[in-house]
Scaffold this motif. Structure first.
Motif, PDB file in Angstrom:
ATOM      1  N   LEU A   5      -1.458  11.887   4.513  1.00 38.41           N
ATOM      2  CA  LEU A   5      -0.893  10.902   3.617  1.00 38.41           C
ATOM      3  C   LEU A   5       0.508  11.349   3.210  1.00 38.41           C
ATOM      4  O   LEU A   5       0.714  12.508   2.850  1.00 38.41           O
ATOM      5  CB  LEU A   5      -1.773  10.742   2.386  1.00 38.41           C
ATOM      6  CG  LEU A   5      -3.202  10.226   2.644  1.00 38.41           C
ATOM      7  CD1 LEU A   5      -4.031  10.329   1.379  1.00 38.41           C
ATOM      8  CD2 LEU A   5      -3.173   8.798   3.155  1.00 38.41           C
ATOM      9  N   ILE A   6       1.477  10.419   3.262  1.00 38.05           N
ATOM     10  CA  ILE A   6       2.872  10.771   2.993  1.00 38.05           C
ATOM     11  C   ILE A   6       3.533   9.678   2.160  1.00 38.05           C
ATOM     12  O   ILE A   6       3.422   8.480   2.461  1.00 38.05           O
ATOM     13  CB  ILE A   6       3.681  10.945   4.299  1.00 38.05           C
ATOM     14  CG1 ILE A   6       3.072  12.016   5.200  1.00 38.05           C
ATOM     15  CG2 ILE A   6       5.139  11.290   3.979  1.00 38.05           C
ATOM     16  CD1 ILE A   6       3.718  12.108   6.568  1.00 38.05           C
ATOM     17  N   ILE A   7       4.239  10.092   1.118  1.00 38.50           N
ATOM     18  CA  ILE A   7       5.180   9.229   0.408  1.00 38.50           C
ATOM     19  C   ILE A   7       6.553   9.859   0.563  1.00 38.50           C
ATOM     20  O   ILE A   7       6.755  11.017   0.197  1.00 38.50           O
ATOM     21  CB  ILE A   7       4.815   9.090  -1.083  1.00 38.50           C
ATOM     22  CG1 ILE A   7       3.444   8.433  -1.230  1.00 38.50           C
ATOM     23  CG2 ILE A   7       5.887   8.278  -1.822  1.00 38.50           C
ATOM     24  CD1 ILE A   7       2.928   8.398  -2.663  1.00 38.50           C
ATOM     25  N   ASP A   8       7.488   9.105   1.118  1.00 37.17           N
ATOM     26  CA  ASP A   8       8.855   9.583   1.325  1.00 37.17           C
ATOM     27  C   ASP A   8       9.704   9.126   0.129  1.00 37.17           C
ATOM     28  O   ASP A   8       9.910   7.929  -0.071  1.00 37.17           O
ATOM     29  CB  ASP A   8       9.417   9.028   2.633  1.00 37.17           C
ATOM     30  CG  ASP A   8      10.743   9.658   3.026  1.00 37.17           C
ATOM     31  OD1 ASP A   8      11.424  10.222   2.144  1.00 37.17           O
ATOM     32  OD2 ASP A   8      11.100   9.583   4.213  1.00 37.17           O
ATOM     33  N   ILE A  77       3.908   6.967   7.438  1.00 34.04           N
ATOM     34  CA  ILE A  77       4.248   7.072   6.018  1.00 34.04           C
ATOM     35  C   ILE A  77       3.621   5.914   5.237  1.00 34.04           C
ATOM     36  O   ILE A  77       3.710   4.755   5.642  1.00 34.04           O
ATOM     37  CB  ILE A  77       5.775   7.128   5.843  1.00 34.04           C
ATOM     38  CG1 ILE A  77       6.285   8.461   6.396  1.00 34.04           C
ATOM     39  CG2 ILE A  77       6.171   6.956   4.379  1.00 34.04           C
ATOM     40  CD1 ILE A  77       7.778   8.623   6.373  1.00 34.04           C
ATOM     41  N   ASN A  78       2.998   6.237   4.123  1.00 32.77           N
ATOM     42  CA  ASN A  78       2.280   5.247   3.325  1.00 32.77           C
ATOM     43  C   ASN A  78       3.201   4.424   2.439  1.00 32.77           C
ATOM     44  O   ASN A  78       3.016   3.210   2.284  1.00 32.77           O
ATOM     45  CB  ASN A  78       1.233   5.940   2.451  1.00 32.77           C
ATOM     46  CG  ASN A  78       0.236   6.719   3.273  1.00 32.77           C
ATOM     47  OD1 ASN A  78       0.525   7.835   3.698  1.00 32.77           O
ATOM     48  ND2 ASN A  78      -0.925   6.152   3.522  1.00 32.77           N
ATOM     49  N   THR A 111      15.551  -8.793  -0.698  1.00 29.34           N
ATOM     50  CA  THR A 111      15.424  -8.369   0.701  1.00 29.34           C
ATOM     51  C   THR A 111      14.325  -7.324   0.891  1.00 29.34           C
ATOM     52  O   THR A 111      13.190  -7.645   1.227  1.00 29.34           O
ATOM     53  CB  THR A 111      16.774  -7.841   1.201  1.00 29.34           C
ATOM     54  OG1 THR A 111      17.248  -6.790   0.324  1.00 29.34           O
ATOM     55  CG2 THR A 111      17.813  -8.960   1.244  1.00 29.34           C
ATOM     56  N   TRP A 112      14.631  -6.063   0.630  1.00 34.08           N
ATOM     57  CA  TRP A 112      13.721  -4.965   0.952  1.00 34.08           C
ATOM     58  C   TRP A 112      12.434  -4.998   0.140  1.00 34.08           C
ATOM     59  O   TRP A 112      11.378  -4.569   0.620  1.00 34.08           O
ATOM     60  CB  TRP A 112      14.423  -3.619   0.755  1.00 34.08           C
ATOM     61  CG  TRP A 112      15.447  -3.365   1.804  1.00 34.08           C
ATOM     62  CD1 TRP A 112      16.750  -3.737   1.783  1.00 34.08           C
ATOM     63  CD2 TRP A 112      15.237  -2.705   3.058  1.00 34.08           C
ATOM     64  NE1 TRP A 112      17.381  -3.338   2.937  1.00 34.08           N
ATOM     65  CE2 TRP A 112      16.470  -2.703   3.733  1.00 34.08           C
ATOM     66  CE3 TRP A 112      14.143  -2.104   3.663  1.00 34.08           C
ATOM     67  CZ2 TRP A 112      16.637  -2.129   4.994  1.00 34.08           C
ATOM     68  CZ3 TRP A 112      14.289  -1.530   4.914  1.00 34.08           C
ATOM     69  CH2 TRP A 112      15.528  -1.552   5.577  1.00 34.08           C
ATOM     70  N   LEU A 113      12.508  -5.490  -1.090  1.00 29.66           N
ATOM     71  CA  LEU A 113      11.300  -5.568  -1.909  1.00 29.66           C
ATOM     72  C   LEU A 113      10.659  -6.941  -1.844  1.00 29.66           C
ATOM     73  O   LEU A 113       9.583  -7.148  -2.425  1.00 29.66           O
ATOM     74  CB  LEU A 113      11.621  -5.220  -3.368  1.00 29.66           C
ATOM     75  CG  LEU A 113      12.266  -3.848  -3.598  1.00 29.66           C
ATOM     76  CD1 LEU A 113      12.513  -3.626  -5.085  1.00 29.66           C
ATOM     77  CD2 LEU A 113      11.401  -2.723  -3.025  1.00 29.66           C
ATOM     78  N   GLY A 120       4.009  -4.144   1.719  1.00 28.92           N
ATOM     79  CA  GLY A 120       4.046  -3.404   0.465  1.00 28.92           C
ATOM     80  C   GLY A 120       4.421  -1.945   0.596  1.00 28.92           C
ATOM     81  O   GLY A 120       4.274  -1.175  -0.369  1.00 28.92           O
ATOM     82  N   VAL A 121       4.954  -1.539   1.755  1.00 30.58           N
ATOM     83  CA  VAL A 121       5.317  -0.137   1.973  1.00 30.58           C
ATOM     84  C   VAL A 121       6.526   0.256   1.126  1.00 30.58           C
ATOM     85  O   VAL A 121       6.603   1.388   0.625  1.00 30.58           O
ATOM     86  CB  VAL A 121       5.616   0.119   3.469  1.00 30.58           C
ATOM     87  CG1 VAL A 121       6.347   1.440   3.679  1.00 30.58           C
ATOM     88  CG2 VAL A 121       4.321   0.117   4.263  1.00 30.58           C
TER      89      VAL A 121
END
Length: 348
Positions: A5-8, A77-78, A111-113, A120-121
């Motif tokens: 599990l990864i959060i960047d 990546i989560n 855009t990105w959100l 939902g990444v």
């Protein structure tokens, strides 16, 4: 499900063209508008990965599908914490600085959100300009209820250390919305922002090496001014400013506290004892000694298992791959650095 599990916690994105930002600005700012940069300390070679240009020719960091391909899908990546960089802290006209920050927040929400975020990444950062604390607080209040934003973001470059009372409206707004306050290195000594070093360096290599001085200045200020006593739920994130300086700074500060504690009677604990409850640091750039055992020892001294969060700094040239960023870590430490610390902080 990925193996790990990864959060960047540090991924940089930008618009496909300046018009994406300009359309969110009131027309009275159009003649003033320009995409800001660090013109005094430009990178001497290249800022970004040479393979990070999207196939469609769009600017690096502007194409969500290509970013997913190179980062999210490649490493499983989560969540990705997005940081846009308008460099507004350097702008002397504070009303315009806040207007530009606001435009970037509108843009990234759209855009990105928004349209780019079907899975939902992506999670976002509310950009503010700290030279306008009241305007910054209004901007935090404007977006604080949006679940896609997980922190407040500004530059480390500032007019004064971040523990001083003029910044309290920002921290009050962060606390109201239960959002961490994050600072990112890079605007020190540009425009109206002040350098933490003695005068202006000659070269980029000096300027970038000394980014950690800014973080040390801000952190000591936050600690000794009693910000964490005044705002007991506030969290602060130090992004892209190194890690190895932390243990020795705290040793020195604690020693000074033993001698000069009468000067700061509002502190109820040694300065170092506030860190685990209030401060998080991202991993990139992670200092890399020749002997990997020294790095592991440094991580232990820095309490990395509790305060360090993985970041890749995509798409920059010194990108840290999740596969190669660390030597072999104990399983519990690895899980907390790559996932748990950020999950807890950002409530993901």
């Amino acid at each position: 499900m990925p193996e790990q599990l990864i959060i960047d916690c540090d991924v940089h994105v930008g618009p496909k063209n300046p018009e994406e930002i300009k359309k969110h600005l009131d027309q009275r700012w159009w003649d003033r508008f320009a995409m800001s940069s660090r013109d005094i300390y430009s990178h001497p070679t290249y800022v970004n990965r040479t393979d990070a240009v999207p196939p469609n020719g769009n600017p690096i960091g502007s194409d969500p599908e290509f970013l997913r391909e190179q980062l999210v899908d490649e490493y499983g990546i989560n969540h990705v914490i997005l940081l846009q960089r308008p460099f507004t802290n350097q702008i002397p006209y504070v009303e315009y600085a806040t207007a530009l920050s606001s435009a970037y927040n509108d843009w990234i929400t759209e855009t990105w959100l928004g349209q780019y975020n079907h899975d939902g990444v992506f999670k976002g950062s509310i950009t503010i300009s700290t030279q306008d604390p009241l305007g910054a607080a209004k901007e935090i209040d404007r977006w604080g209820g949006c679940p896609q934003f997980v922190q407040v973001l500004s530059d480390s470059g500032a007019r004064a250390p971040y523990g001083q009372s003029q910044y309290y409206p920002i921290y009050e707004a962060c606390v109201r919305h239960d959002l961490p306050f994050a600072m990112h290195a890079g605007a020190d000594g540009i425009g109206i922002s002040i350098l933490p070093s003695t005068g202006y360096p000659t070269h980029y290599i000096e300027w970038s090496t000394c980014h950690s001085l800014s973080y040390q200045t801000h952190l000591v200020s936050l600690l000794v001014e009693g910000v964490f006593e005044r705002f007991p739920t506030l969290k602060v994130v130090l992004v892209e400013g190194g890690v190895s300086w932390l243990p020795t700074l705290l040793w020195r500060l604690d020693q000074q506290y033993e001698r000069f504690r009468s000067e700061v009677p509002w502190l109820r604990r040694k300065p170092s004892e506030y860190i685990r409850d209030h401060v998080r640091i991202t991993s990139q750039p992670l200092e890399s000694p020749v002997n990997s055992r020294h790095l592991l020892k440094m991580l232990e001294m820095a309490d990395a298992e509790r305060i360090l969060m993985f970041s890749s700094d995509y798409p920059h040239w010194d990108f840290d791959s999740p596969k190669h960023a660390f030597p072999k870590l104990p399983d519990t430490m690895r899980k907390r650095i790559f996932y748990e610390n950020a999950r807890e902080l950002y409530k993901l």
